[in-house]
Design a protein around this motif. Structure first.
Motif, PDB file in Angstrom:
ATOM      1  N   TYR A 385       0.815  -1.213   0.000  1.00  0.00           N
ATOM      2  CA  TYR A 385       0.000   0.000   0.000  1.00  0.00           C
ATOM      3  C   TYR A 385       0.851   1.267   0.000  1.00  0.00           C
ATOM      4  CZ  TYR A 385      -3.257   3.605   1.104  1.00  0.00           C
ATOM      5  OH  TYR A 385      -3.979   4.775   1.050  1.00  0.00           O
ATOM      6  N   ILE A 386       1.828   1.340   0.896  1.00  0.00           N
ATOM      7  CA  ILE A 386       2.573   2.597   0.993  1.00  0.00           C
ATOM      8  C   ILE A 386       3.429   2.815  -0.243  1.00  0.00           C
ATOM      9  CG2 ILE A 386       2.574   2.563   3.506  1.00  0.00           C
ATOM     10  CD1 ILE A 386       5.493   1.873   3.483  1.00  0.00           C
ATOM     11  N   GLY A 387       3.826   1.724  -0.902  1.00  0.00           N
ATOM     12  CA  GLY A 387       4.566   1.912  -2.148  1.00  0.00           C
ATOM     13  C   GLY A 387       3.716   2.635  -3.168  1.00  0.00           C
ATOM     14  N   ALA A 388       2.448   2.306  -3.199  1.00  0.00           N
ATOM     15  CA  ALA A 388       1.573   2.855  -4.229  1.00  0.00           C
ATOM     16  C   ALA A 388       1.164   4.294  -3.934  1.00  0.00           C
ATOM     17  CB  ALA A 388       0.343   1.962  -4.363  1.00  0.00           C
ATOM     18  N   VAL A 389       1.105   4.665  -2.665  1.00  0.00           N
ATOM     19  CA  VAL A 389       0.636   6.001  -2.289  1.00  0.00           C
ATOM     20  C   VAL A 389       1.811   6.924  -2.016  1.00  0.00           C
ATOM     21  CG1 VAL A 389      -0.533   7.298  -0.484  1.00  0.00           C
ATOM     22  CG2 VAL A 389      -1.516   5.167  -1.321  1.00  0.00           C
ATOM     23  N   ASP A 390       2.735   6.424  -1.262  1.00  0.00           N
ATOM     24  CA  ASP A 390       3.913   7.175  -0.866  1.00  0.00           C
ATOM     25  C   ASP A 390       5.057   6.748  -1.807  1.00  0.00           C
ATOM     26  OD1 ASP A 390       5.365   8.883   0.767  1.00  0.00           O
ATOM     27  OD2 ASP A 390       5.651   7.439   2.360  1.00  0.00           O
ATOM     28  N   VAL A 391       6.261   6.777  -1.346  1.00  0.00           N
ATOM     29  CA  VAL A 391       7.399   6.361  -2.171  1.00  0.00           C
ATOM     30  C   VAL A 391       8.214   5.371  -1.348  1.00  0.00           C
ATOM     31  CG1 VAL A 391       9.518   7.134  -3.290  1.00  0.00           C
ATOM     32  CG2 VAL A 391       7.442   8.500  -3.490  1.00  0.00           C
TER      33      VAL A 391
ATOM     34  N   LEU B 345     -12.160   7.572  -1.392  1.00  0.00           N
ATOM     35  CA  LEU B 345     -10.733   7.887  -1.298  1.00  0.00           C
ATOM     36  C   LEU B 345     -10.021   7.064  -0.232  1.00  0.00           C
ATOM     37  CD1 LEU B 345      -8.680   9.632  -2.691  1.00  0.00           C
ATOM     38  CD2 LEU B 345      -8.921  11.305  -0.884  1.00  0.00           C
ATOM     39  N   ASP B 346     -10.558   7.035   0.965  1.00  0.00           N
ATOM     40  CA  ASP B 346      -9.924   6.239   2.017  1.00  0.00           C
ATOM     41  C   ASP B 346     -10.397   4.787   1.898  1.00  0.00           C
ATOM     42  OD1 ASP B 346      -8.707   6.931   5.148  1.00  0.00           O
ATOM     43  OD2 ASP B 346      -9.496   4.956   4.668  1.00  0.00           O
ATOM     44  N   PRO B 347      -9.474   3.842   1.728  1.00  0.00           N
ATOM     45  CA  PRO B 347      -9.908   2.448   1.570  1.00  0.00           C
ATOM     46  C   PRO B 347     -10.797   1.972   2.720  1.00  0.00           C
ATOM     47  CG  PRO B 347      -7.551   2.652   1.141  1.00  0.00           C
ATOM     48  CD  PRO B 347      -8.008   3.984   1.656  1.00  0.00           C
ATOM     49  N   LEU B 372      -5.714   8.554  -4.790  1.00  0.00           N
ATOM     50  CA  LEU B 372      -4.692   7.905  -3.973  1.00  0.00           C
ATOM     51  C   LEU B 372      -4.890   6.384  -3.939  1.00  0.00           C
ATOM     52  CD1 LEU B 372      -4.970  10.584  -1.169  1.00  0.00           C
ATOM     53  CD2 LEU B 372      -3.130  10.423  -2.850  1.00  0.00           C
ATOM     54  N   CYS B 373      -5.932   5.904  -4.581  1.00  0.00           N
ATOM     55  CA  CYS B 373      -6.156   4.457  -4.721  1.00  0.00           C
ATOM     56  C   CYS B 373      -5.975   4.010  -6.166  1.00  0.00           C
ATOM     57  CB  CYS B 373      -7.563   4.094  -4.275  1.00  0.00           C
ATOM     58  SG  CYS B 373      -7.899   4.522  -2.563  1.00  0.00           S
ATOM     59  N   ASP B 374      -5.636   4.927  -7.052  1.00  0.00           N
ATOM     60  CA  ASP B 374      -5.587   4.626  -8.482  1.00  0.00           C
ATOM     61  C   ASP B 374      -4.206   4.078  -8.851  1.00  0.00           C
ATOM     62  OD1 ASP B 374      -5.966   4.487 -11.196  1.00  0.00           O
ATOM     63  OD2 ASP B 374      -5.881   6.647 -11.528  1.00  0.00           O
ATOM     64  N   HIS B 375      -4.017   2.810  -8.520  1.00  0.00           N
ATOM     65  CA  HIS B 375      -2.763   2.111  -8.805  1.00  0.00           C
ATOM     66  C   HIS B 375      -3.086   0.627  -8.763  1.00  0.00           C
ATOM     67  CE1 HIS B 375      -3.005   1.954  -4.466  1.00  0.00           C
ATOM     68  NE2 HIS B 375      -2.900   3.276  -4.398  1.00  0.00           N
ATOM     69  N   PRO B 376      -2.178  -0.227  -9.231  1.00  0.00           N
ATOM     70  CA  PRO B 376      -2.555  -1.646  -9.340  1.00  0.00           C
ATOM     71  C   PRO B 376      -3.092  -2.246  -8.046  1.00  0.00           C
ATOM     72  CG  PRO B 376      -0.587  -1.252 -10.621  1.00  0.00           C
ATOM     73  CD  PRO B 376      -0.883   0.040  -9.889  1.00  0.00           C
ATOM     74  N   ILE B 377      -2.457  -1.985  -6.921  1.00  0.00           N
ATOM     75  CA  ILE B 377      -2.927  -2.655  -5.708  1.00  0.00           C
ATOM     76  C   ILE B 377      -4.247  -2.046  -5.239  1.00  0.00           C
ATOM     77  CG2 ILE B 377      -1.748  -1.295  -3.904  1.00  0.00           C
ATOM     78  CD1 ILE B 377      -1.815  -5.116  -4.119  1.00  0.00           C
ATOM     79  N   GLY B 378      -4.413  -0.745  -5.414  1.00  0.00           N
ATOM     80  CA  GLY B 378      -5.674  -0.111  -5.030  1.00  0.00           C
ATOM     81  C   GLY B 378      -6.837  -0.616  -5.868  1.00  0.00           C
ATOM     82  N   MET B 379      -6.616  -0.746  -7.170  1.00  0.00           N
ATOM     83  CA  MET B 379      -7.669  -1.237  -8.057  1.00  0.00           C
ATOM     84  C   MET B 379      -7.982  -2.700  -7.767  1.00  0.00           C
ATOM     85  SD  MET B 379      -6.899   0.661 -11.714  1.00  0.00           S
ATOM     86  CE  MET B 379      -5.171   0.235 -11.869  1.00  0.00           C
ATOM     87  N   ARG B 380      -6.923  -3.466  -7.565  1.00  0.00           N
ATOM     88  CA  ARG B 380      -7.111  -4.899  -7.277  1.00  0.00           C
ATOM     89  C   ARG B 380      -7.930  -5.105  -6.007  1.00  0.00           C
ATOM     90  NH1 ARG B 380      -5.266  -9.787  -7.711  1.00  0.00           N
ATOM     91  NH2 ARG B 380      -4.081  -9.201  -9.552  1.00  0.00           N
ATOM     92  N   ARG B 381      -7.534  -4.439  -4.940  1.00  0.00           N
ATOM     93  CA  ARG B 381      -8.231  -4.625  -3.663  1.00  0.00           C
ATOM     94  C   ARG B 381      -9.673  -4.143  -3.770  1.00  0.00           C
ATOM     95  NH1 ARG B 381      -5.001  -7.973  -2.742  1.00  0.00           N
ATOM     96  NH2 ARG B 381      -2.979  -7.565  -1.792  1.00  0.00           N
ATOM     97  N   GLN B 382      -9.895  -3.048  -4.494  1.00  0.00           N
ATOM     98  CA  GLN B 382     -11.258  -2.563  -4.638  1.00  0.00           C
ATOM     99  C   GLN B 382     -12.119  -3.562  -5.410  1.00  0.00           C
ATOM    100  OE1 GLN B 382     -12.491   0.176  -7.556  1.00  0.00           O
ATOM    101  NE2 GLN B 382     -13.773   1.364  -6.163  1.00  0.00           N
ATOM    102  N   GLU B 413      -5.163   1.384 -19.663  1.00  0.00           N
ATOM    103  CA  GLU B 413      -4.472   0.104 -19.865  1.00  0.00           C
ATOM    104  C   GLU B 413      -4.202  -0.557 -18.523  1.00  0.00           C
ATOM    105  OE1 GLU B 413      -0.804   0.076 -22.185  1.00  0.00           O
ATOM    106  OE2 GLU B 413      -0.290  -1.898 -21.359  1.00  0.00           O
ATOM    107  N   MET B 414      -3.701   0.231 -17.573  1.00  0.00           N
ATOM    108  CA  MET B 414      -3.436  -0.319 -16.242  1.00  0.00           C
ATOM    109  C   MET B 414      -4.712  -0.912 -15.642  1.00  0.00           C
ATOM    110  SD  MET B 414      -1.879   1.667 -12.899  1.00  0.00           S
ATOM    111  CE  MET B 414      -0.144   1.801 -13.347  1.00  0.00           C
ATOM    112  N   PHE B 415      -5.805  -0.179 -15.739  1.00  0.00           N
ATOM    113  CA  PHE B 415      -7.056  -0.687 -15.196  1.00  0.00           C
ATOM    114  C   PHE B 415      -7.495  -1.974 -15.877  1.00  0.00           C
ATOM    115  CE2 PHE B 415     -11.654  -1.102 -15.803  1.00  0.00           C
ATOM    116  CZ  PHE B 415     -12.017  -1.368 -14.493  1.00  0.00           C
ATOM    117  N   ARG B 416      -7.453  -1.977 -17.188  1.00  0.00           N
ATOM    118  CA  ARG B 416      -7.954  -3.161 -17.893  1.00  0.00           C
ATOM    119  C   ARG B 416      -7.099  -4.383 -17.610  1.00  0.00           C
ATOM    120  NH1 ARG B 416     -10.187  -0.693 -23.742  1.00  0.00           N
ATOM    121  NH2 ARG B 416     -11.887   0.478 -22.738  1.00  0.00           N
ATOM    122  N   ARG B 417      -5.817  -4.168 -17.419  1.00  0.00           N
ATOM    123  CA  ARG B 417      -4.953  -5.290 -17.059  1.00  0.00           C
ATOM    124  C   ARG B 417      -5.262  -5.810 -15.654  1.00  0.00           C
ATOM    125  NH1 ARG B 417      -0.552  -6.545 -20.136  1.00  0.00           N
ATOM    126  NH2 ARG B 417      -0.266  -5.282 -22.016  1.00  0.00           N
TER     127      ARG B 417
END
Lengths: 455, 455, 455
Positions: A385-391, B345-347, B372-382, B413-417
């Motif tokens: 999680y923190i990798g994706a939000v933070d650095v 926004l907040d998971p 702040l959730c728009d990344h592979p792990i955020g999309m996956r968990r959602q 592309e990221m989302f569809r993957r």
């Protein structure tokens, strides 16, 4: 895969390649609860219960869950009886990291390969105790085996740090550093606070008439710690104090408490907020790291608290806490001039803390998965999680947070394996090439914390 | 697997089979922050910094975390200097989606295959800028390359939408649609609100004496947007306003604010609640989608806010928010007659919003993993979670939420993957057969949002 | 992998080895909503809609999400029409556990292998109904097929439990047990409470003049249930009542409510808190389990509540609830003498509840992933987390929580597969050896709950 084997916690070739890049790096452990006296004395451990369980409430809580009677945990039974009782229920602890940690300790550092269980308790008692009797199992030798380059214990401002000096003298370099933890001075409403004030006054030869006197004493302590290799303070709070408090309100509360009167919540808050901001400013001046352990609700189980006191169990996390209000003031007040590490206890607070870290730039960092999150799944979820939000490169680094010397090895091994696995999965997923991932792993496991903490 | 290669983010054959069923579907992007002027002007981009980073606070925040000085981010340095500085720290951003997005943009749309790093900054500057100079890299050509079928920018009620008309005229069909976002009118306590009211009065040639006059102006704007291809409104709030407010309290607050007086919290709440319900009723009448972005706490870092203003960073999420109380009133008031998208926004708020979506039937839907959730792990968990609680086929669809044109490609592309990977895992696990999963993927990636938004 | 095939939900050889160790163990289901009358009557089910959907608001909610009109859900359409409508949208439910459960029910217990869909609705209607007409598909025969060893229905304190006796008589052993659920008596502010008090008075032939009279009646009921094989109570609350209330406040509220007057929140709280503590003390005396279902916010969708009443949908979870304050009092008051199961609805409350379970020793246990968490990902995330914080061997065990008889099979199969997969992953990761993991699985799936509930 074999239990705790070569691929323990690592699921892919890329993960192993990353682990190989970090597994032998020295250990930097910027926060633990080392018994420095034990290191300075450098005597062999008496037995495996003493080393593995006698001081560890993580172990105690799991034994209680399995119905072990308190006399076999913190009571009067012999170490041997306690160890055998632990062994009798140990297979039932599978899933809890205690199961992995103790086996790691046995296998990696004592050379004992048996599974702990009812049928092996005696055997391990014999073999592990024999191993512990060897010179190479004395504390200082073990620190060398583990590869500890630097570690920071947790110390009270009135501590003279003589054992730190002695340990480092024997070791021949600055291996053990203190951490300045002034919680006792700040906890104005806790039992024993007045007696503690007396000790502070004695230690610094100062009369405490006002809050400014206390701040002056703290300043002397802070300077003393700095002269004794300290690079960080540490603070445990349910939620951060509100630092908008002013000096006159803080002083009024201080004086009232010195007289032994009971303070109102707003008086307690004013004192704590003022105190907190003052000591943060000391850290800013000295470029120390300000470590903030947030969210622990301590001693909720009355039966433990009343019989055993603090640090014996009964500690929990709670989602229903407002961390943002006070942190917003705090982080803005010291923005750009104070290095802060935020340690998160309730996983539900991680998004707030991670986005605060993201928002406040280079000096504010997330600490490793803490206490009730310090296990493979807790570390994995945090890193993802923190990798994706933070650095990730800004991660403050793993800390053992442990009272037990072998933990500097086994907990760091667990962390490095999980880290390698998480980053290895990114390589597997095509999210980054392997080589910069290896470099990132080295930064997160060693270079980053070393630089951030000035170690 | 190679970096961003064929199997990027997809771990199984079933996942690839699902991805193949959706990868070439047109893009429907019902919420972004497109610079429509840029599309209408259709000029080549000057350089890669302008296209990739100059308007993107996602990038800015990561650079700040790595200690890049503000003059290289939003300051006066040249685009070239800024790009080279970005390149110098870029490998340290691994893990953050910015690392993947910029490489996707380079590889997929500019044909530049180098890894961004200190040694390649200059080379990429040359190659990417040369690529950007080609006619096929002008905005309208890029939209065609990306395959955008429909997109909705975010616009102010007083906007004349002339650039939308011009862009669509040039493109030859209704590709760019506006979204009606009346936040400025609702934020009665924000700086500049009175000046904004003057502009509203001018735009609609109306004297604003009462809240009803404002609602009338909003109605004119809403109608004007509808006549200009708008199908949705958008609203950003920490928590939804309490719509139980009555018109007389709202009017009293409105009049007081118009006079420049400071409103009390209850006065602000009354105005906002009344306004919010009114405009929701406009949407209900026109069958527009009501997009609700919940939970963002903006501009918490004073140093950024004071120097750079809004949308420059310093935005966070916070678990400690009561969303249920106001949403319960809102969703019941418009039950069955208003299409609502809830963006989380907040998971930690996802379970509440997902179960609310489940409870309120067909018209209430969950939006894609936001900001702040728009990344592979955020999309996956959602996706994993909302599928299990709510119904995946009701997902409101991916949105780029981006200011950057190439994001309509790389973020989709990221989302569809990720979507393909999550559904592929369900096939792997025997939770559903492959063929209906492919069909579900098409619904989620294209058909569903197209129908829901009337696009 | 084939849909619902041999490896359904299980990803590794170790997982299969663990599943093989538990798949044929008898079912212990300590909490469901069985229609015991149906079991005692032991008649064949009329049709597949009646068995699969007519009483199941899980199904209803998913159909509503896909736009199915209420007349095809709870309305006047025939079972056949309802079934065909369900079939017409069923592929769109993929991802929701309803999709898996109904197919499991069909495949495993009715021998019907078709996928439910628009083209198979009629065929399945014929085949499944024919299957249901066979003697081996009567309730008692199905319970035998499923392998139910013990189950606990949910019953009102005034229930005579005659159908339990009759069912067990026919079956020839104590298979169906009641659970004592006094929510109606505690919900003093709910509509119908006074009428319910009249029934309580009649049932126990007692005049209710004071709260002590009510407690006396409850005591009689508690004893009656105990004499009829009851081993547990069950309680559904948003948050636990505050048990610091005293008897005189509780009595004042009770008397006021009996007169039909509206109570203030503090009066309601006083009554509930007193009542709650009293009945918990009954459980402690009898060593019954106290099952606590926390966090459900019920009937938030007015349109459903007004037309269909309770248990028809519109129920949600909410992160923003303070569970710690009341639970701290409750768990301390009964520390060491009351067996408690905590069921968690909002995943964000899981860390609090898991750490409370950890803190309060052997008798406090976490219940299985409940309701909106009862699906593969909810169970997986719960098991991963609670294993790491708490102790897996202390897990209170799976419960079906279902009104539907086939769920005792299909939901337990889903659970056992997820459990096997999670533990199998631990073996894969080298976190524990296979053999004790198999043993742990048996404890969690069967031995542990059997012992904890005295079944």
């Amino acid at each position: 895969m074999s239990f705790l084997g070569k691929n323990y916690l690592i699921r892919s070739h890329n993960g192993m390649k990353i682990f190989n890049a970090i597994k032998d790096l020295p250990i930097i452990d910027p926060h633990n609860h080392a018994n420095v006296k034990e290191i300075a004395a450098n005597r062999n451990y008496s037995d495996v219960w003493q080393l593995f369980a006698a001081t560890d409430h993580y172990v105690w809580e799991t034994l209680r869950k399995r119905g072990v009677d308190e006399e076999y945990i913190t009571g009067n039974k012999s170490s041997r009886d306690k160890w055998l009782k632990l062994a009798s229920v140990f297979p039932e602890l599978i899933g809890n990291p205690v199961y992995e940690w103790l086996h790691l300790d046995l296998q990696r550092y004592l050379g004992v390969k048996h599974l702990i269980g009812p049928d092996t308790g005696e055997l391990i008692w014999e073999e592990a105790n024999a191993a512990l009797a060897a010179p190479k199992r004395r504390p200082q030798a073990l620190l060398k085996t583990i590869g500890v380059e630097a570690m920071c214990s947790t110390d009270d401002p009135i501590d003279l740090l003589e054992e730190h000096a002695e340990a480092n003298r024997q070791i021949g370099r600055t291996l053990v550093r203190p951490t300045w933890r002034p919680d006792k001075a700040m906890n104005i409403s806790a039992p024993g606070w007045r007696e503690y004030m007396t000790k502070v006054a004695e230690r610094f030869n100062i009369t405490l008439n006002s809050v400014s006197d206390l701040i002056r004493a703290m300043r002397m302590s802070h300077d003393y710690f700095a002269a004794n290799n300290c690079v960080a303070s540490d603070h445990g709070v349910e939620v951060a104090p509100d630092i908008t408090a002013n000096v006159s309100d803080a002083d009024a509360g201080f004086k009232k408490a010195l007289k032994g009167k009971v303070l109102q919540p707003n008086e307690i808050a004013a004192f704590k907020g003022y105190f907190f901001a003052k000591i943060a400013s000391f850290n800013a001046e000295k470029d120390w790291v300000f470590q903030l352990h947030l969210g622990a609700v301590r001693d909720v189980r009355d039966s433990l608290w009343e019989t055993l006191g603090a640090d014996s169990g009964g500690d929990i996390c709670d989602h229903f806490q407002d961390h943002l209000s006070p942190l917003k003031y705090f982080l803005n007040r010291f923005d750009g001039r104070l290095k802060v590490v935020l340690y998160c206890l309730d996983p539900g607070h991680q998004p707030l803390l991670a986005t605060l870290s993201r928002a406040f730039g280079e000096k504010v960092r997330l600490g490793s998965a803490w206490w009730l999150c310090d296990h493979p799944i807790g570390m994995r979820r945090q890193l993802e999680y923190i990798g994706a939000v933070d650095v990730l490169a800004n991660f403050a680094g793993m800390v053992s947070d442990s009272r037990k010397l072998l933990s500097y090895g086994s907990r760091f091994e667990m962390f490095r394996r999980v880290l390698a696995d998480v980053l290895g999965e990114m390589a597997d997923n095509g999210q980054a090439p392997l080589s910069p991932l290896q470099d990132l792993a080295i930064t997160m496991a060693y270079r980053g914390p070393k630089r951030f903490f000035n170690l």
